[in-house]
Design a protein around this motif. Structure first.
Motif, PDB file in Angstrom:
ATOM      1  N   ASP A  21      -7.118  -2.202   0.862  1.00 50.62           N
ATOM      2  CA  ASP A  21      -7.398  -2.253  -0.583  1.00 50.62           C
ATOM      3  C   ASP A  21      -6.526  -3.262  -1.304  1.00 50.62           C
ATOM      4  O   ASP A  21      -6.674  -3.467  -2.506  1.00 50.62           O
ATOM      5  CB  ASP A  21      -7.134  -0.881  -1.216  1.00 50.62           C
ATOM      6  N   VAL A  22      -5.590  -3.837  -0.594  1.00 47.74           N
ATOM      7  CA  VAL A  22      -4.627  -4.729  -1.240  1.00 47.74           C
ATOM      8  C   VAL A  22      -5.193  -6.145  -1.291  1.00 47.74           C
ATOM      9  O   VAL A  22      -5.609  -6.697  -0.270  1.00 47.74           O
ATOM     10  CB  VAL A  22      -3.282  -4.723  -0.468  1.00 47.74           C
ATOM     11  N   HIS A  23      -5.223  -6.723  -2.472  1.00 47.93           N
ATOM     12  CA  HIS A  23      -5.600  -8.133  -2.604  1.00 47.93           C
ATOM     13  C   HIS A  23      -4.492  -8.965  -1.987  1.00 47.93           C
ATOM     14  O   HIS A  23      -3.332  -8.839  -2.365  1.00 47.93           O
ATOM     15  CB  HIS A  23      -5.783  -8.497  -4.077  1.00 47.93           C
ATOM     16  N   HIS A  40      -8.340  -0.692  -8.494  1.00 50.66           N
ATOM     17  CA  HIS A  40      -9.344  -1.538  -9.134  1.00 50.66           C
ATOM     18  C   HIS A  40      -9.372  -2.910  -8.455  1.00 50.66           C
ATOM     19  O   HIS A  40      -8.390  -3.324  -7.839  1.00 50.66           O
ATOM     20  CB  HIS A  40      -9.142  -1.643 -10.645  1.00 50.66           C
ATOM     21  N   PRO A  41     -10.517  -3.614  -8.549  1.00 46.64           N
ATOM     22  CA  PRO A  41     -10.602  -4.919  -7.885  1.00 46.64           C
ATOM     23  C   PRO A  41      -9.650  -5.929  -8.520  1.00 46.64           C
ATOM     24  O   PRO A  41      -9.282  -5.790  -9.691  1.00 46.64           O
ATOM     25  CB  PRO A  41     -12.054  -5.345  -8.086  1.00 46.64           C
ATOM     26  N   VAL A  47      -3.213  -3.489  -6.712  1.00 41.18           N
ATOM     27  CA  VAL A  47      -2.210  -3.725  -5.672  1.00 41.18           C
ATOM     28  C   VAL A  47      -2.483  -5.079  -5.055  1.00 41.18           C
ATOM     29  O   VAL A  47      -3.596  -5.342  -4.581  1.00 41.18           O
ATOM     30  CB  VAL A  47      -2.243  -2.631  -4.581  1.00 41.18           C
ATOM     31  N   ARG A  48      -1.509  -5.970  -5.102  1.00 43.26           N
ATOM     32  CA  ARG A  48      -1.750  -7.340  -4.690  1.00 43.26           C
ATOM     33  C   ARG A  48      -0.513  -7.974  -4.084  1.00 43.26           C
ATOM     34  O   ARG A  48       0.609  -7.599  -4.413  1.00 43.26           O
ATOM     35  CB  ARG A  48      -2.212  -8.160  -5.889  1.00 43.26           C
ATOM     36  N   ALA A  92       0.842  -1.203   0.000  1.00 44.74           N
ATOM     37  CA  ALA A  92       0.000   0.000   0.000  1.00 44.74           C
ATOM     38  C   ALA A  92       0.875   1.251   0.000  1.00 44.74           C
ATOM     39  O   ALA A  92       0.629   2.211  -0.743  1.00 44.74           O
ATOM     40  CB  ALA A  92      -0.924  -0.004   1.218  1.00 44.74           C
ATOM     41  N   ILE A  93       1.928   1.232   0.811  1.00 41.26           N
ATOM     42  CA  ILE A  93       2.837   2.388   0.877  1.00 41.26           C
ATOM     43  C   ILE A  93       3.543   2.583  -0.463  1.00 41.26           C
ATOM     44  O   ILE A  93       3.645   3.700  -0.982  1.00 41.26           O
ATOM     45  CB  ILE A  93       3.869   2.182   2.015  1.00 41.26           C
ATOM     46  N   LEU A  94       4.019   1.491  -1.052  1.00 44.23           N
ATOM     47  CA  LEU A  94       4.714   1.582  -2.346  1.00 44.23           C
ATOM     48  C   LEU A  94       3.783   2.115  -3.436  1.00 44.23           C
ATOM     49  O   LEU A  94       4.183   2.944  -4.259  1.00 44.23           O
ATOM     50  CB  LEU A  94       5.257   0.203  -2.756  1.00 44.23           C
TER      51      LEU A  94
END
Lengths: 432, 432
Positions: free
Chosen positions: A222-224, A341-342, A263-264, A206-208
């Motif tokens: 929000d990160v998968h 996005h999802p 973001v995953r 998330a930070i990156l």
């Protein structure tokens, strides 16, 4: 006049920061232009004072009183976790102190609010140590690439899971056995959840993503996130048969039209030629693709007292210099507003191993399922015969939702006895 | 109010900088907090104006008038070479402009004077593009590691020579043939002297040493420099037999007692497991060893219009932000004064292949020469027989002067028909 530092927390990293502040006092003073002095250390229990060689009077259990003390210039926070770190940092900022923190969880959850408070107060919040320990990564992303357009950031940002998967490859060990070894060697905690379930990597991702894409819209939630607990010896063998290694990845990627970011965090197969594939043991590395700069990689120790303290001290020097110069670096003022996005919309590529009945027509049925979901097959091979027959497929790139639907549909086929392995495959070339 | 930029030079890099300034105008304005505008472009001949899409009025052949124009805020210098770049940069600084430059030769020769002038004028001089192109390297060394102690910097900072040696390994080609290929592909210039004789790497090494060890005492002339023109197919074969690759290295190293630095540029054998050994083609990478941070590596494109322009623009954003904030980063104010020691005092390790007479007592004579010079032999093996007999030796670490004396003495032995290959060997562990 000396810069006075308040230290919050005096565990492995904090003790190392104190040690280096004392040992390198002259060099730091020369580099900053004024001496740095420890003004106080907040700890949970006062017993911590022993063995640091510091005046026991410096230690306090009243962290809030310390961060608001008028003589304190800088606050170094190495407690970790959301509270009380958040309240202490916000109080420090409100009282005009600059802050250096290694707190990934807090920045991933509340970074935007903290940066807002810092901008309003005209102070700095630096946090190089929060992602990939000693590796200079956030400053290059924020500053060196400020004139470029980042397309993708892909990294191994958790040493524990890299160590475990590395062992599974090199020793042929299972997940549980490798985790136990990591615990015995001190690479994994007694409760390994934060690492093996990907929470630690998700906060860093998330930070990156926020830094790389100049957006305030990404938090850890929000990160998968997929952990590595499901990675089997079979997956490792499948990867090796394809010339790949399984790596624990954090991936932040701009969508093809540039209107959103994915973001995953998940394990994935990487070709052996990929620079990240050679990152072994508990090391970290981050691969950045930018429009003009091309491919960059940053490699080093991702954790540990000394490496983390190195990053904290680098920030401390910068923040102290800024303070002397009467300036501060406002972060997050420019927000592209790019949304996340999802996962289903993220374009990925799957590797699948299917235990199948060895009879004519099986491949045709499987291929039909792929076609129905608009997923192309890149290559397919059959391994074994009779009861051991396995179909190994690699898809072309497709929306993750289409790949997921394909796998669900395959599981329901009566010619497919079981789906033995499903794993995403990342390529060197994003557009492959 | 817009920041006005004067561009000096409009070749490959300059044209790319102009293109990006136009194309990314909105993003750059958002990141800086104010728009950036090209105020003028100094070129040698006005024909350059064609095809840039810029107002031809912006172009001038009077660079000195441009850099002293009162409305110019920032000067980007991408002419290269010592003069007129030096006079123009010093004039710009004296007139209160901040400077972004990619000029390694000038900074290596006159960096101290330029930083002094900048500090006095209260302006910035940034030069990330001068070393290893797009790789964020100088900012991490200067800022991220400001709270650490760098022990060694070892890098591949010249893409041309890395490409040539890579070809000699992978294609089994000779030096001349590989150089011609590099020239045909545009990786090497028609006159390749600056690259193949190590002048380019030496300038970069001087800059890296100054930053890493906070000393003003290093210029390009202090760098021990050996080119790659003497590397033979035999050296490459010897390296491969030892599990090594030959790489063009720039090495900046603190002496063991920390009282001086060694700075050198030469080809050397590196074990295949070393992270730098896998850096292929024209890529650059720099390996940094610091006391607390441990081992770090930075990898990416070391040259080319777009990557270099990315580094220039990153600096431009930083310099413009500083200017808006009314601040500047004074570099070189803290001088440890660490001197450069002669190459003879640098501790290195040699690989030697000797064509010898295949008869009893030869090894004893050879070993005696090593002993007389106080150099220990790490390992030795004989290859071939009779007229083809070769002794292959690797020494332990010793002062370079002792190793050099050993080789000279060996050449004079009548049992040694010739010294077929002499090359330094670098290990992953500095203390090996």
């Amino acid at each position: 006049m000396a810069m006075k530092v308040a230290l919050l927390g005096c565990g492995v990293v904090g003790a190392e920061v104190v040690r280096l502040l004392q040992e390198q006092a002259d060099e730091l003073a020369a580099r900053i232009g004024t001496p740095v002095e420890v003004g106080g250390i907040a700890v949970r229990r006062l017993g911590r004072a022993r063995g640091t060689g510091l005046d026991p009077e410096l230690f306090t259990t009243d962290a809030m009183a310390l961060v608001t003390r008028p003589d304190i210039d800088l606050v170094v926070e190495v407690i970790g976790g959301i509270e009380p770190a958040r309240s202490l940092i916000l109080a420090a900022i409100k009282n005009g102190k600059s802050v250096v923190t290694a707190n990934k969880a807090l920045l991933a959850e509340d970074g935007a609010a903290i940066h807002d408070a810092a901008r309003e107060a005209g102070v700095d919040v630096y946090y190089e140590a929060a992602v990939a320990g000693a590796i200079p990564l956030l400053r290059p992303l924020r500053d060196s690439l400020a004139g470029d357009r980042v397309k993708r950031v892909m990294g191994i940002v958790n040493g524990t899971t890299n160590f475990i998967l590395d062992r599974m490859h090199t020793q042929g060990a299972g997940f549980t056995e490798s985790l136990e070894e990591a615990q015995a060697l001190g690479y994994a905690e007694a409760d390994p959840t934060a690492d093996v379930e990907g929470f630690d990597s998700a906060a860093k991702a998330a930070i990156l993503a926020r830094l790389a894409f100049h957006t305030r819209q990404v938090t850890a939630a929000d990160v998968h996130r997929e952990g590595i607990t499901g990675v089997t010896a079979g997956d490792i063998a499948s990867a090796e048969a394809m010339g790949c290694v399984v790596k624990p990845l954090a991936i932040c990627q701009l969508s093809e039209d540039g209107s959103s970011v994915g973001v995953r965090v998940h394990p994935a197969m990487l070709p052996r030629e990929h620079p990240l594939a050679t990152v072994g043991g508990a090391y970290n590395a981050v691969f950045v693709e930018a429009e003009s700069a091309g491919r960059l990689m940053f490699y080093g120790a991702g954790a540990g007292g000394a490496p983390t303290a190195s990053a904290v001290l680098g920030d401390l020097v910068a923040v102290a210099r800024n303070r002397l110069a009467g300036t501060s670096v406002a972060e997050g003022g420019h927000d592209t507003g790019l949304p996340v996005h999802p996962m289903g919309d993220t374009v990925t590529r799957y590797h699948l191993a299917l235990d199948v009945a060895d009879r004519p027509g099986v491949l045709a049925r499987v291929a039909e399922v792929f076609a129905e979901n608009h997923v192309s097959i890149k290559n397919v091979r059959q391994e074994g015969h009779g009861d051991d027959a396995q179909l190994v497929l690699v898809s072309h790139r497709a929306p993750d939702s289409a790949l997921d639907a394909t796998v669900r549909r395959l599981r329901a086929l009566d010619t497919v006895r079981s789906v033995a392995s499903v794993m995403r495959v990342e390529a060197l070339n994003n557009a492959d």
